[in-house]
Design a protein around this motif. Sequence first.
Motif, PDB file in Angstrom:
ATOM      1  N   SER A  35     -17.591   0.740   2.316  1.00 32.20           N
ATOM      2  CA  SER A  35     -17.260   0.398   3.692  1.00 32.20           C
ATOM      3  C   SER A  35     -15.805   0.776   3.972  1.00 32.20           C
ATOM      4  CB  SER A  35     -17.470  -1.094   3.925  1.00 32.20           C
ATOM      5  OG  SER A  35     -16.412  -1.825   3.347  1.00 32.20           O
ATOM      6  N   ALA A  36     -15.445   0.753   5.248  1.00 30.04           N
ATOM      7  CA  ALA A  36     -14.123   1.237   5.657  1.00 30.04           C
ATOM      8  C   ALA A  36     -12.986   0.552   4.908  1.00 30.04           C
ATOM      9  CB  ALA A  36     -13.958   1.052   7.163  1.00 30.04           C
ATOM     10  N   SER A  37     -13.114  -0.743   4.609  1.00 29.28           N
ATOM     11  CA  SER A  37     -12.008  -1.424   3.930  1.00 29.28           C
ATOM     12  C   SER A  37     -12.226  -1.515   2.415  1.00 29.28           C
ATOM     13  CB  SER A  37     -11.823  -2.828   4.483  1.00 29.28           C
ATOM     14  OG  SER A  37     -12.969  -3.590   4.214  1.00 29.28           O
ATOM     15  N   GLY A  38     -13.348  -1.021   1.952  1.00 27.11           N
ATOM     16  CA  GLY A  38     -13.575  -0.925   0.508  1.00 27.11           C
ATOM     17  C   GLY A  38     -13.784  -2.249  -0.200  1.00 27.11           C
ATOM     18  N   VAL A  39     -13.963  -3.326   0.540  1.00 24.99           N
ATOM     19  CA  VAL A  39     -14.046  -4.632  -0.111  1.00 24.99           C
ATOM     20  C   VAL A  39     -15.255  -4.746  -1.028  1.00 24.99           C
ATOM     21  CG1 VAL A  39     -12.739  -5.911   1.581  1.00 24.99           C
ATOM     22  CG2 VAL A  39     -15.183  -5.594   1.927  1.00 24.99           C
TER      23      VAL A  39
END
Lengths: 225, 225, 225, 225, 225, 225
Positions: free
Chosen positions: B138-142
Amino acid sequence: MNILAIGAHPDDIELSCGGTLAKYAKQGHKVFTATTTNGNIGSAVLPMEEIAKIRKEEARRAAAIIGAEYLCLDYDDEMLYDDRSVRVNMINLIRYCQPDLIITHSPDDYNPDHELTSKIVTPNKPCDKIPLLAYFESASGVGFIPTEYVDITDVWEVKKAMCNCHQSQIAWMSANYKETVGDSNFLDDVEVSARYRGIQCGVKYAEGFRMAYNAHRIVPYRVLP
Amino acid sequence: MNILAIGAHPDDIELSCGGTLAKYAKQGHKVFTATTTNGNIGSAVLPMEEIAKIRKEEARRAAAIIGAEYLCLDYDDEMLYDDRSVRVNMINLIRYCQPDLIITHSPDDYNPDHELTSKIVTPNKPCDKIPLLAYFESASGVGFIPTEYVDITDVWEVKKAMCNCHQSQIAWMSANYKETVGDSNFLDDVEVSARYRGIQCGVKYAEGFRMAYNAHRIVPYRVLP
Amino acid sequence: MNILAIGAHPDDIELSCGGTLAKYAKQGHKVFTATTTNGNIGSAVLPMEEIAKIRKEEARRAAAIIGAEYLCLDYDDEMLYDDRSVRVNMINLIRYCQPDLIITHSPDDYNPDHELTSKIVTPNKPCDKIPLLAYFESASGVGFIPTEYVDITDVWEVKKAMCNCHQSQIAWMSANYKETVGDSNFLDDVEVSARYRGIQCGVKYAEGFRMAYNAHRIVPYRVLP
Amino acid sequence: MNILAIGAHPDDIELSCGGTLAKYAKQGHKVFTATTTNGNIGSAVLPMEEIAKIRKEEARRAAAIIGAEYLCLDYDDEMLYDDRSVRVNMINLIRYCQPDLIITHSPDDYNPDHELTSKIVTPNKPCDKIPLLAYFESASGVGFIPTEYVDITDVWEVKKAMCNCHQSQIAWMSANYKETVGDSNFLDDVEVSARYRGIQCGVKYAEGFRMAYNAHRIVPYRVLP
Amino acid sequence: MNILAIGAHPDDIELSCGGTLAKYAKQGHKVFTATTTNGNIGSAVLPMEEIAKIRKEEARRAAAIIGAEYLCLDYDDEMLYDDRSVRVNMINLIRYCQPDLIITHSPDDYNPDHELTSKIVTPNKPCDKIPLLAYFESASGVGFIPTEYVDITDVWEVKKAMCNCHQSQIAWMSANYKETVGDSNFLDDVEVSARYRGIQCGVKYAEGFRMAYNAHRIVPYRVLP
Amino acid sequence: MNILAIGAHPDDIELSCGGTLAKYAKQGHKVFTATTTNGNIGSAVLPMEEIAKIRKEEARRAAAIIGAEYLCLDYDDEMLYDDRSVRVNMINLIRYCQPDLIITHSPDDYNPDHELTSKIVTPNKPCDKIPLLAYFESASGVGFIPTEYVDITDVWEVKKAMCNCHQSQIAWMSANYKETVGDSNFLDDVEVSARYRGIQCGVKYAEGFRMAYNAHRIVPYRVLP
C-alpha cells in the motif's frame, strides 16, 4: 472525542471493550455503541423478531449505563455478508457518529459476522474526519496479542453491570456450554479475562487492543484512555 | 510477457508499482493496467459520474505514458463486494489480457475494495495460461515486508510522471490530510517511500513486492524486472 | 524518569532513537546513552585503540548535545558474546542508571552484537525499579513493524546534529557502500527513514518502536514521549 | 562469484543446498563449503577423533564432486558456543573465501550448533566485500516457508552423489530413526524433500531458501542460480 | 463421532484429508464429505452441466470407498461468494450432518472459493452440538505449518483409491501443468506430499492439520485420529 | 514414559507446567524436574548461598509432592550463558533422566536464562532415545499462542500446593510488584492464568503448550496427558 464501538452482535462490545468505553464516557467523551446484526439467532425458543427486540433492548440498556447511544444496523444474525446495502449502512452509521476513533472486532476473528463487520469499517473517506481504528479481542482472547492495554480497574463494576444487561445471551451461552464447561458462569469468565490482561500489564483489571491502520494512518500518541 | 496490474482505485497502481510497470514496458513487455472501481467517491464537490470520468481519464493517461492499455471494471468506489458479476468481470478481464503475471494489492490490505480485488484474481484457471502473482504494498507500506525489490532508479522520472497524472486524487488527498500532516505534498511521500525501499536494497529508488502462490505455483526464477 | 538507551556500537542509538531521546531530554527526563562495544573495528586504517577512542568521543559528544551521559562497556566490536563478564557489566550499568525505561535493539536484529545486547538487558531484577523495555529498529528498518511511533519533528535538527557527531562512522559507511549505492549520503538515508515513519503516522518526522515485555510487564499507558 | 556455504555439521550443506551449489559450480562460480564443527559425535562406536576424521573426509569428497574447497573450523560437535575464538575463526574463514554470497542455516533452526553458526556469519564488515546472505532449510523443512526456489532438476544426480559421500552419517541416522520410522532410507527422504519443493515451484526437483539481510542489504535482482 | 469434511471443489477433500477420513471411517465414526461447488469449470471441452455431473459422481464414489455420504451445495465453480443463500445452505448442511468435527480449507488459502468455504463454517451455533474445527492444507502445502499430524500409513492405499476416483480432474490438472512441470503425474505429487509430512512426524505417510477455534473453543485432548 | 521438565529458576516449572507434571505422575509416568540455575538472586537480604539452598529445597519439596526427582545444574541466577560446561551438564542431565519428553521454556521468552535453557536442550542425540519436546509458556503468558492444552482441573489443588512450596519466591515477587500491582497475591495470578487457558479450551483449569520439533521430529499422536 467521539468514540464508536461496532460489534457484530449485541454483547460483543460490552464483553470486549465495555470497560474502555466506560472510561471514555467518564472522561467526558461522546460514546456510541452499534451492532451490525440484531442477534436474532440468540434463542432456542423465542421467535426471531422477539429475541431481536430483547437483545437490542439489552444493548440499549448497557449503553445507557455509560450515557452512550446504541445503534443497530438490524441485519439478521449469522447472515451478515458483504453487499451494497451493508456498505451504505456502515458509511451512514459512521457519518451519523462522526467518530474520532472506531473500535471493532479483529479482522481475523473466527466468526463470519465478526470478520465482515471488522473489514467494512474502513472505507477510504467515510466522513470529513477519517477515524482512527482499534481492534478489540474476542471474548476468549484466542490468538490475540495485544499491543496496548487499558486499565479498567476503576470502571470494573460498570463493565460488569453493562455485561449483566445481556441476560438473554447469558442464559443462551450457559445452556450451550453446559456440557463442556459444566456450571460455567459467563460473567466469571469475563472477570478472568480482565484479570488475565491485568496481570500482563500490572493492574487489577484490563482490556487489550491492537491499534490498526485506517487510510494508512496511525498516530504518534496514545488514543486509548 | 503480458503484465496485468490490477488496483481497486485509479492511482493505486501508479503509486505502488508504477516504476516496475515502466521497467517492464521499457523491456518490451505488453502492460495492462486495470482498476475494479472507477474512483467515483474521490471528490467532495463533483458529481459521482463526473469525478469517475476524470479519474479514469487520469488513469488512461498514466497508462499511456508507458504505452499500456487501461481497463476499468467500473464498479462504484467503496462499493466493491463479492458477487457473481465481479467474479465474471474479473475472469473476462484476465482472459482479455492473457497475463503471464498479475500484480495486485496484498490480501491483508486495510481497505475493503483493495482486499476484495486482491482475492478474486485467483480463480483456478481463468485462461489457458495460469498467471503468476505478485503483491504490491500500500502507499504507506504499513505492515508489508517485501521479499523482492525492483530497482526503479532508471525509470523514476517516468513513475513520477505517471503519479502526476492523478491530479484530482492529489488534490483530494492533500485536502484530507492537511489537518494532520500539514502541507504534505503527496508526491513527496511517494518519493520518500521509493527512497526507503531503495535504501533497503542498496539502490536510489525501489519498489517492494511479495511473490504469491497462484494455483499452488511460484517459479524458481525471477519474474520481476 | 531515567531513560537508558543501549546500543551495541557507537552511532546505533543516535540513528535509531536519537530524536526520541532528544524529546525526553527536552521534557526534563534524565537520559543515559550506552554502548556495549567501543566500535573499534570501524576503520580500515586506524589502529583499534585509536578508532575506539575516536568513536567513544563521538558518542560522548552526541550525548552531550542533549545533556545525556554516555557510558561504554568497552567490549571489542564484533566480539560481544555472552559470558559472566558481560552479564555483570550490564547489571552494573543498569544499577548505575536506575532506568525507568530501557530502549535497545530488537532481539531479531541481523548483527550478533546487536542481538546479544538486546537479550541481556532483561535480568529478572537488576535493580529496585524493574525498567520498562522498548525496542528500536535497525538503521534500514528491515523486517520491523512498529507498534508505536514518536513524532520527532520538533527535534529533527537535534537528531541530525547527534548523528552528525559520528564523522568517523559516516566516512566508513560511505566508503563501504560506495560500490553498491553510489554516492549515498549516510545522513540523507537517516532523513528518508524518519520521513517514511512520519508518513505512516501522519507527521513530518518520526521514529518507530515496539514496546516489549520485561519481567512479564508492559504498562497500560504511554511511556514513549 | 565466490559462494560460501556454511553448515554446523558435515552433511548439513549437502542435504540442504547441495543442488544449488552444484548449479553454481556448473555455471563457473567458485564454491567453498565449510562446517563449524567436525561432527565428532556422529558415531556410537568410534572414538571422537576417528569419526571426526571420517566425517571431514566425507565432506571433502562431497565438495570435490563439484570442484569446491572444504574448510572446517573443527569445533566439537554439539559444543559450538559463542566466544571470541569462534567469532575470530568465522571472520578469518570469510576473509579466506571472500564470498559474494553466504548460504547457511536459518537462525530459528532447532539445534544450538545450527543456530549459532547462522548468527555469527554477519559481522558488520568481515572483509572488503560485504557478502549477501541466504538461509537454507533444515533437512525436514519444518517451519520453513521458502521465498525463493532453485530448480535443481539438472543437477539432481550430482546432489545425490554429494549426499551419498556421507556414509557414516547415513548409517548413524538410519540406526537412530529405525525404531520410529522403520526402514527409512535417508537418501529417499532427501529425494522426497526435493520433489516436494519441486511441486511447489513447478519443476521436478528444487531447493528452498530465504534471502536474508546482511549489513541492512538485500539486492533487487536474483542472486540464486 | 460425526465427521464433516467440507471442500470447495470435488477432489479438494480427498487430496488433503482423504487418509484421515479413511482412518476415522475405519474406527467406526460416521463420515460426511461435502463440497460447496460442483466443480463445473473443470473441463475445457464438456458443457458445465455435464462436467458437474461427472465430478459429483467422482466425489460420490470416492466417499463410497470409505462408506461416507457425499453432499454438494451445487454452487458454480469459481462463483462461490458470500450471500444469504450460501449461509443458509451451510447451516442446513451442518444441521443435517450434526458433526462433532468439521475439517475444511485454511482461511488463508489462495483460491476465493476455498477461502469462503473455510470462513462460513463457523456460525455461532449452527446446531445443538457446536462442532470442533480443523484446517487441512492445500494440495501443494504452500505456506502451511501443521501443528498436528495424522499417520495415514495404514490407509495409504485407501487414500490413493479415493484420489483416483477423480479421473476428470486428474486429466484436467495434467493438461494444465504439462508445460511447466512436464509429464507430472498428479497422484505422484499426492504421494510426495504425504511422504514429506510423514518425514516430519516420523512415519511413512501423513497428513498435516491445524486445529482451529470455533465459538472460542479448542479441546484439551486429541480429536484427530 | 520419563518426563523431564527443565526451567531456568526454581518455581518456573511449577508455575508453568506443574499441573501437567502432576497429571503425568498420577498416570504413573516417571517425572524429573530440573533447573539450570539455583535462583541465588532471589532475595534482597539473604546471602546468595543461603537463598540458593532455600530455593533448591523449595523446588525439591514441590517435586516431592508428585513423587518427582529434582535436579539442579547449580549455575548462578541471571548468569547462565552458553559455554562447554553448560552444554556438557545439560547432556549429562538428559542422559541421567532418559526422557521421552522434555518440557521447557519457549525459546523466545524474555529472560536470557530462560532462553538459553530452552535452546540447549536439543543436541542432536543426547542419549539413545531422542526425546520429544514441548514448550511451556511464561508465568504471564505474554506473546504465547498455545497449540495444545492440558486439562488440569483434577490436579489443580496439587499444582497449587507445588507453587505454594516456593515461599521465598512468593515473598520476593510480592515485594517487587507491590508498587505497580498493589496487594497482588502471586498465587491468585497463577489461578487466573489457569482459568484463562481453561476458558479457551472449555474446562475449569488448563495449561497451554506448543509441541516443538526436536531432531526434525514431532509425532502424529498426542504426547501431553
